[in-house]
Enzyme design. Structure first.
Site, PDB file in Angstrom:
ATOM      1  N   ARG A 226      23.878  37.576  44.189  1.00  0.00           N
ATOM      2  CA  ARG A 226      24.500  38.954  44.130  1.00  0.00           C
ATOM      3  C   ARG A 226      23.805  39.451  45.551  1.00  0.00           C
ATOM      4  O   ARG A 226      24.360  40.439  46.305  1.00  0.00           O
ATOM      5  CB  ARG A 226      24.134  39.513  42.979  1.00  0.00           C
ATOM      6  CG  ARG A 226      24.389  41.258  42.948  1.00  0.00           C
ATOM      7  CD  ARG A 226      24.369  41.612  41.772  1.00  0.00           C
ATOM      8  NE  ARG A 226      22.848  41.821  41.296  1.00  0.00           N
ATOM      9  CZ  ARG A 226      22.177  43.233  41.433  1.00  0.00           C
ATOM     10  NH1 ARG A 226      23.159  44.265  41.820  1.00  0.00           N
ATOM     11  NH2 ARG A 226      21.013  43.500  41.401  1.00  0.00           N
TER      12      ARG A 226
ATOM     13  N   ARG B  36      25.464  36.974  38.445  1.00  0.00           N
ATOM     14  CA  ARG B  36      26.797  37.014  39.400  1.00  0.00           C
ATOM     15  C   ARG B  36      26.678  36.621  40.673  1.00  0.00           C
ATOM     16  O   ARG B  36      25.696  36.210  41.360  1.00  0.00           O
ATOM     17  CB  ARG B  36      26.499  38.725  39.696  1.00  0.00           C
ATOM     18  CG  ARG B  36      27.660  39.182  40.623  1.00  0.00           C
ATOM     19  CD  ARG B  36      28.723  39.823  39.809  1.00  0.00           C
ATOM     20  NE  ARG B  36      29.735  40.561  40.832  1.00  0.00           N
ATOM     21  CZ  ARG B  36      29.609  41.870  40.998  1.00  0.00           C
ATOM     22  NH1 ARG B  36      28.876  42.390  40.612  1.00  0.00           N
ATOM     23  NH2 ARG B  36      30.662  42.186  41.942  1.00  0.00           N
TER      24      ARG B  36
ATOM     25  N   GLU C 151      31.134  35.241  37.622  1.00  0.00           N
ATOM     26  CA  GLU C 151      29.735  34.969  36.900  1.00  0.00           C
ATOM     27  C   GLU C 151      29.657  33.523  36.874  1.00  0.00           C
ATOM     28  O   GLU C 151      30.445  32.798  36.227  1.00  0.00           O
ATOM     29  CB  GLU C 151      30.294  35.745  35.509  1.00  0.00           C
ATOM     30  CG  GLU C 151      28.714  35.713  34.871  1.00  0.00           C
ATOM     31  CD  GLU C 151      27.878  37.036  35.298  1.00  0.00           C
ATOM     32  OE1 GLU C 151      28.526  37.845  35.771  1.00  0.00           O
ATOM     33  OE2 GLU C 151      26.843  37.321  34.686  1.00  0.00           O
TER      34      GLU C 151
ATOM     35  N   LYS D 117      31.259  41.088  29.729  1.00  0.00           N
ATOM     36  CA  LYS D 117      29.947  41.112  30.815  1.00  0.00           C
ATOM     37  C   LYS D 117      29.410  40.029  30.241  1.00  0.00           C
ATOM     38  O   LYS D 117      28.481  40.178  29.429  1.00  0.00           O
ATOM     39  CB  LYS D 117      29.439  42.290  30.748  1.00  0.00           C
ATOM     40  CG  LYS D 117      28.227  42.359  32.009  1.00  0.00           C
ATOM     41  CD  LYS D 117      27.393  43.749  31.716  1.00  0.00           C
ATOM     42  CE  LYS D 117      26.443  44.004  32.859  1.00  0.00           C
ATOM     43  NZ  LYS D 117      25.747  42.868  33.566  1.00  0.00           N
TER      44      LYS D 117
END
Ligand SMILES: [Zn+2]
Lengths: 529, 332
Positions: free
Chosen positions: A250, A235, A275, A230
């Protein structure tokens, strides 16, 4: 405008969501274009411009009403727009309108006018309106409508009007703009669903649940799940028709302008979930580095060369105009791998499948993540059979964040909260010591403690007040909080030079003397500086 | 005039105006519970107010009553004359006019200037000292005409004919004014009423008010829920969202009160419809009334005292706060 105001009043005072949907449906069926589309935009928060600024309203009021009385009234009502709506004094030379203009006329008129013209028009409308109409206008104009109806409920209403699944609405929503005439033509059965194939659209993303170590971990095997890092970037969704590319956050905000280097490098037709990071000197950079790019709406050439944008792709949502949402993750990952391989592009690579054979391996990965100086936030674990579903479906994707960073900081200032917490000091600013023995603020937090603890802290603050700066209460520098946070970044706006991400109160250290709290060096060390 | 723990005390007549404790001699402006209390030795009020107090058991056998119709002068002894002028607040509501040594003081009690078909309109009495309330003394309180609020209710009844419109109203004044205004607007269905509103409604009828047909909810069999659909049910405000209201099909809780102008207040009461119906003077009417009396001194009893005092002083009037405690604003 009357109907719009009635609609807002009805929605505002209705308690149940179902009843709200009915009210909105009735309005949307009975109201002609383009008014209904503008109303829809106002309610779902998709208007992209203010009709007038809040300070215009305030200055109009100050010309018309004694400021002392206005303040008393606003304190009593608790809010400016409503105070103005109720207390607006008619202009002595008010120009009477035969009828109130329609909603779309109001919007067009404000947009067509210059600053002085906007003022005059606003006065003219307020003079001719009832208090609820004024409230509707002021909330519309400053995009401050809160009527307890989420964007999702609005889309749900539209879906029900056409008797389709909400996903259909979601699939076109971000390609449409107010006043949504094509959308209503389709709902009315007068046109096909708007064709979004040539329009670069945002497609709502799938989100992960925080993992429940006890319940979820036993279910996870290398046969059924994959693990990925992660990354601590943002994002994004890279959406391209092959000719035009957009990069969305996002939440669907278009941030392409800040990343033209990335957008220009995309040469496939599809929608990628990944990402966004920057790669100074060919290495993945920190969130601080990325922040420099995020802050620039129009980045210069040298900045883009120093901090080139990069995407680590997690998933593929659409390829060549065909939605991939209904395929299991395993197949989407294969398709993604192929796409990344065939379109060789240094700006995109695919997230690594981390090898693990049992949960101990996963625990180790999570520990490794904590050693990266904040570059990696933890581990993502995803069910290989999961379909791509917008929102946060259960038992599909998990995020397992590394432990937060902890520091002992000293409470410096407090403010009262809002709503239920308005009678408590619930908003805290805390700081760390510098080399000169001065406390410098590093962050604010307003959660992480129980109601019981809130009362205790509030009580302590009331007994240890020093100076007051407007709403801000300074306190004796004696109470230590153990503060948890996900990351720290360099910040020019803060005197300490740092800003914390997602800070919260982890523990109240009633026992700890303030001079034993942490120093700024400790924070610098966490950042690897 | 003095402010004592029991309330406003008029020294020359040894009498209190609307005291909140039992006293020897009381002048009562109107029948609302926060103005009329029981246990006084001697009571001066309009005949209507006495009747209301009797209905509410505020008068004991040993209480000495003096009923004074509007305009009737009465010698209180010691050179003090008392008479009542109408206050336009509820049935029988009065301003107490006290004359002594060539000085006239008017204690207005609660009052309003908006029209009300169920009581006599407010009368401006020129005076030296005007004692006013300040319940709605902020510029945000500009009460709309009642007809517009009633129209809102009627529109909702037409749009949502399956819902029982449960309207919370105070039993004395508000209930009757709303019913009468609905009748004048052409509403012809019977009203359904909570038992707590019955006696005072009958009292108004005794003074010639006609509210058309009304029935007690308790007299309709529980199974006949459909009777109430699309109709108006009247009850005390506390009942709109409690167990009592659950007997109705698809209830729509509505509150009729002057406070309903403030959205957050309406949401607090969990009202789905807010009717602005006030028995009190609004901001503009408070200031206008103070001006029209020509009084050199304005004394302010309760409410948003600070704002009214400020506004009057800005207009060059002498205003002071009496800081009376014990007035209950929830009845508005
Ligand atoms: Zn009263």
């Amino acid at each position: 405008m009357e109907r719009f105001s009635d609609l807002l009043d009805d929605l505002y005072f209705t308690n149940s969501n179902l009843a709200k949907e009915m009210i909105l449906t009735q309005y949307l069926r009975a109201t002609p274009d383009p008014d209904r589309g503008w109303a829809l935009a106002a309610i779902s928060g998709t208007l992209s411009f203010d009709l007038f600024k809040r300070n215009v309203i305030k200055s109009l009021m100050m010309e018309r009403m004694d400021p002392v009385l206005f303040d008393m009234a606003r304190d009593y009502v608790g809010e400016m727009s409503e105070t103005v709506a109720l207390a607006w004094p008619q202009s002595p030379d008010a120009v009477r309108l035969n009828r109130l203009p329609d909603l779309h006329e109001v919007i067009a008129e404000f947009q067509a006018r210059d600053k002085a013209g906007i003022r005059d028009y606003l006065i003219n409308l307020l003079d001719n309106m009832s208090p609820p109409q004024r409230w509707a206008l002021l909330k519309l104009g400053t995009r401050g409508l809160r009527i307890g109806m989420s964007a999702r409920t609005v889309k749900q209403t539209l879906a029900k009007m056409k008797d389709v699944e909400i996903d259909i609405i979601e699939s076109v929503w971000h390609g449409l703009t107010p006043p949504y005439t094509e959308l209503f033509a389709w709902i009315d059965g007068k046109a096909d669903l708007p064709d979004m194939s040539d329009v670069v659209t945002f497609s709502p993303v799938m989100l992960a649940h925080p993992i429940d170590e006890e319940k979820d971990l036993p279910r996870i095997t290398p046969q059924t799940h994959i693990a990925e890092w992660k990354w601590d970037g943002i994002r994004v969704q890279v959406s391209s028709t092959g000719k035009e590319t957009k990069i969305f956050s996002r939440k669907g905000e278009d941030i392409s302008g800040s990343f033209p280097d990335l957008a220009q490098a995309i040469d496939f037709r599809g929608v990628i979930d990944g990402e966004l990071l920057v790669k100074p000197n060919g290495e993945i950079g920190s969130f601080n580095d990325l922040q420099q790019r995020l802050n620039k709406k129009k980045p210069g050439k040298s900045l883009m060369e120093k901090l080139p944008a990069h995407v680590i792709a997690y998933d593929i949502i659409e390829q060549d105009g065909v939605s991939q949402r209904a395929l299991p993750l395993s197949q989407r990952r294969s398709a993604l791998a192929e796409l990344v391989a065939t379109h060789e592009n240094e700006r995109i690579d695919m997230s690594e499948d981390l090898t693990f054979s049992d949960t101990d391996d996963l625990r180790n990965l999570r520990k490794q993540a904590a050693q990266t100086g904040g570059l990696i936030e933890g581990v993502m674990i995803k069910d290989l059979s999961s379909l791509y579903v917008s929102g946060r479906p259960k038992h599909a994707w998990y995020k397992w964040k590394r432990d937060p960073f902890l520091l002992d900081a000293v409470l410096m200032y407090a403010r009262r909260g809002t709503g239920k917490r308005s009678s408590f000091y619930s908003d805290y600013t805390f700081g760390l010591w510098n080399d000169e023995g001065e406390l410098l603020p590093i962050g604010k937090a307003y959660f992480g403690f129980t109601d019981e603890e809130l009362k205790e802290i509030d009580n302590w603050i009331r007994r240890n007040k020093t100076q007051r700066f407007g709403p801000v209460q300074e306190v004796k520098k004696e109470l230590v909080f153990e503060v948890a946070f996900d990351a720290a970044q360099i910040s020019k706006r803060h005197k300490s030079g740092f800003a914390l991400r997602f800070p919260r109160i982890h523990r109240i250290r009633w026992d700890k003397p303030a001079n034993e709290a942490d120093r700024l060096d400790a924070l610098a060390a966490l950042l690897g500086q | 005039m003095q402010v004592r723990p029991q309330g406003l005390y008029y020294v020359p007549a040894d009498a209190y105006i609307d005291p909140h404790d039992a006293v020897g001699r009381a002048i009562i402006t109107h029948g609302h519970a926060d103005h009329a209390r029981d246990g006084h030795g001697e009571v001066f009020a309009t005949p209507e107010t006495l009747e209301i107090m009797r209905t509410r058991y505020y008068l004991k056998d040993e209480t000495q009553e003096t009923g004074l119709a509007y305009g009737t002068r009465h010698d209180l002894g010691n050179g003090v004359t008392l008479w009542f002028a109408s206050a336009g607040h509820i049935l029988g509501s009065a301003q107490a006019v006290l004359e002594y040594n060539g000085t006239r003081i008017v204690a207005a009690g609660d009052y309003k200037r908006h029209p009300d078909p169920t009581c006599t309109p407010f009368e401006v009495v020129p005076c030296d000292v005007f004692i006013t309330e300040a319940t709605f003394a902020l510029p945000v309180f500009q009460h709309p005409p009642l007809e517009a609020e009633v129209e809102k209710l009627l529109r909702s009844l037409r749009a949502l004919p399956h819902r029982t419109h449960i309207v919370g109203v105070y039993a004395l004044g508000k209930c009757q004014r709303l019913m009468k205004t609905l009748r004048l607007a052409g509403y012809e269905e019977p009203f359904y009423m909570h038992g707590a509103l019955k006696r005072l409604t009958e009292l108004y009828e005794g003074y010639g008010q006609d509210f058309g047909a009304w029935e007690l909810v308790s007299e309709i069999p529980r199974a006949d829920k459909h009777v109430f659909q699309g109709k108006i049910v009247l009850c005390p405000p506390a009942q709109i969202n409690d167990r009592w209201s659950r007997r109705f099909a698809d209830p729509l809780p509505t509150v009729a009160s002057g406070w309903m102008q403030i959205r957050a207040r309406a949401r607090q009461k969990r009202a789905e419809m807010a009717l602005v119906v006030s028995d009190h003077a609004d901001w503009g009417d408070l200031i206008r009334t103070c001006e029209e009396t020509g009084a050199d001194n304005i004394w302010i009893t309760h409410g948003r005292v600070e704002a009214l005092q400020y506004a009057l002083e800005q207009r060059g009037m002498k205003a002071k706060a009496l800081n009376l405690i014990g007035r209950d604003e929830s009845v508005e």
